[in-house]
Enzyme design. Structure first.
Site, PDB file in Angstrom:
ATOM      1  N   GLN A  10       2.700   4.176 -10.687  1.00  0.00           N
ATOM      2  CA  GLN A  10       3.480   3.772  -9.510  1.00  0.00           C
ATOM      3  C   GLN A  10       3.718   2.265  -9.529  1.00  0.00           C
ATOM      4  O   GLN A  10       2.796   1.479  -9.731  1.00  0.00           O
ATOM      5  CB  GLN A  10       2.747   4.208  -8.231  1.00  0.00           C
ATOM      6  CG  GLN A  10       3.510   3.973  -6.952  1.00  0.00           C
ATOM      7  CD  GLN A  10       4.781   4.807  -6.841  1.00  0.00           C
ATOM      8  OE1 GLN A  10       4.884   5.904  -7.360  1.00  0.00           O
ATOM      9  NE2 GLN A  10       5.787   4.269  -6.177  1.00  0.00           N
ATOM     10  N   LYS A  67       4.317  12.785  -4.124  1.00  0.00           N
ATOM     11  CA  LYS A  67       4.538  13.256  -5.495  1.00  0.00           C
ATOM     12  C   LYS A  67       3.489  14.294  -5.867  1.00  0.00           C
ATOM     13  O   LYS A  67       3.801  15.346  -6.432  1.00  0.00           O
ATOM     14  CB  LYS A  67       4.497  12.070  -6.476  1.00  0.00           C
ATOM     15  CG  LYS A  67       5.740  11.218  -6.431  1.00  0.00           C
ATOM     16  CD  LYS A  67       5.604   9.901  -7.190  1.00  0.00           C
ATOM     17  CE  LYS A  67       6.868   9.057  -6.983  1.00  0.00           C
ATOM     18  NZ  LYS A  67       6.802   7.714  -7.554  1.00  0.00           N
ATOM     19  N   ASP A  80       9.174   8.774 -15.892  1.00  0.00           N
ATOM     20  CA  ASP A  80      10.007   7.839 -15.133  1.00  0.00           C
ATOM     21  C   ASP A  80      11.260   7.470 -15.917  1.00  0.00           C
ATOM     22  O   ASP A  80      12.218   6.951 -15.328  1.00  0.00           O
ATOM     23  CB  ASP A  80       9.222   6.543 -14.876  1.00  0.00           C
ATOM     24  CG  ASP A  80       8.650   6.470 -13.472  1.00  0.00           C
ATOM     25  OD1 ASP A  80       9.277   7.006 -12.552  1.00  0.00           O
ATOM     26  OD2 ASP A  80       7.574   5.848 -13.317  1.00  0.00           O
TER      27      ASP A  80
HETATM   28  N1  GUN Z   1       8.320   2.591  -7.209  1.00  0.00           N
HETATM   29  C1  GUN Z   1       9.502   2.752  -6.564  1.00  0.00           C
HETATM   30  N2  GUN Z   1      10.280   3.626  -7.221  1.00  0.00           N
HETATM   31  C2  GUN Z   1       9.576   4.037  -8.299  1.00  0.00           C
HETATM   32  C3  GUN Z   1       9.850   4.956  -9.347  1.00  0.00           C
HETATM   33  O1  GUN Z   1      10.914   5.577  -9.451  1.00  0.00           O
HETATM   34  N3  GUN Z   1       8.852   5.106 -10.258  1.00  0.00           N
HETATM   35  C4  GUN Z   1       7.684   4.428 -10.210  1.00  0.00           C
HETATM   36  N4  GUN Z   1       6.782   4.635 -11.159  1.00  0.00           N
HETATM   37  N5  GUN Z   1       7.407   3.574  -9.239  1.00  0.00           N
HETATM   38  C5  GUN Z   1       8.349   3.386  -8.298  1.00  0.00           C
END
Ligand code: GUN
Length: 285
Positions: free
Chosen positions: A97, A53, A120
């Site tokens: 995350q 990311k 998100d």
């Molecule tokens: N962990 C797995 N998928 C995601 C996501 O889309 N966002 C976040 N913040 N954590 C994740």
């Protein structure tokens, strides 16, 4: 012949657009759209996701700031960081995350993020807006699935879409987006009594269950379009392998189009995170 829906190609188109728009944003406001990524603990998969990311953000002309906190971080410490980021004018998007270590309450934490910075799309305000069909920050994975579906099929009106899985991250927002696009939507989950019978009626099948290769040829109608959200690590012939929720070899010959794993939904999720950061930055200026 079925079409392979190439997430790498489509995501690079999305990222090119973000890059162009981010440069325009910088020219206009003198700052880059800013994304803060918070990782608590040492989960290896999460570390890889966060690294990817951050790298994509930088490549796209965003300002990316990473916060790595130890596994035993207290709720109070994390809340203080979120509050600081909520109030930071150079941070337009905040991503924590998931999963968080067990002693931290994910729901409470998500609710502490300013809704306008919730890239998100997990905050109750954004979830509510999406379910009302209003403008909101849309969760990245289902957003990416919609872009791929619309690129492949054009208008989705009147199509029967079946979503397998009802998670807050994928299944539920996916169903809301398909409904907003005028599909007839069925959601299948672990308590559904006749899952195959229902999925065989799908024009569009979205698999988001987290169960390796669960969706076989007896789940699909010939000519249907399949989006595989699953990312599962399995051992096969002594090697670690990444597979989806769909048995690709079995299903691919039957369908109109299908996403591979890897190289399908995965890259789209990250591209949509960058897109959301830009949307959030524009809304805040
Ligand atoms: N962990 C797995 N998928 C995601 C996501 O889309 N966002 C976040 N913040 N954590 C994740």
């Amino acid at each position: 012949m079925s079409t392979r829906i190439d997430g790498k190609v489509i995501s690079s188109q999305v990222l090119e657009e973000v890059k162009k728009d981010a440069a325009e944003f910088y020219q206009q406001f003198g700052i880059k759209p800013g994304l803060a990524v918070v990782l608590v603990g040492e989960d290896p998969a999460s570390q890889v996701y966060v690294r990817n990311k951050t790298a994509r953000a930088t490549e796209s002309g965003l300002n990316s700031i990473e916060y790595r906190l130890p596994e035993d971080t207290s709720e109070q410490t994390l809340n203080l960081l979120i509050e600081k980021l909520n109030n930071a004018p150079d941070v337009h998007g905040i991503l924590v995350q998931l999963p968080l270590p067990d002693h931290l309450d994910e729901e409470k934490l998500i609710a502490a993020i300013a809704p306008e910075k919730d890239v998100d799309g997990f905050h109750p305000v954004n979830v509510g807006a999406l379910s009302l069909g209003k403008k909101s920050l849309v969760p990245c994975t289902p957003q990416g699935c919609m872009i791929m579906l619309e690129k492949t099929l054009g208008d989705l009106s009147g199509k029967h879409a079946v979503v397998v899985g009802r998670s807050n991250i994928v299944g539920k927002p996916m169903a809301s987006l398909l409904l907003k696009a005028n599909c007839t939507v069925t959601v299948i989950h672990s308590r559904t009594t006749n899952p195959k019978q229902l999925s065989q009626q799908a024009d569009i099948l979205v698999a988001a269950v987290g169960s390796p290769e669960m969706i076989g040829k007896d789940w699909v109608k010939p000519g249907c379009t399949v989006i595989d959200v699953g990312i599962n690590v399995i051992e096969r012939e002594g090697k670690r392998k990444l597979v989806g929720d769909v048995n690709y070899a079995e299903v691919e010959p039957l369908v109109n189009a299908i996403t591979p794993v890897p190289g399908g939904v995965g890259p789209m999720t990250i591209a949509c995170l960058m897109r959301n950061t830009l949307i959030a930055a524009r809304q805040q200026h």
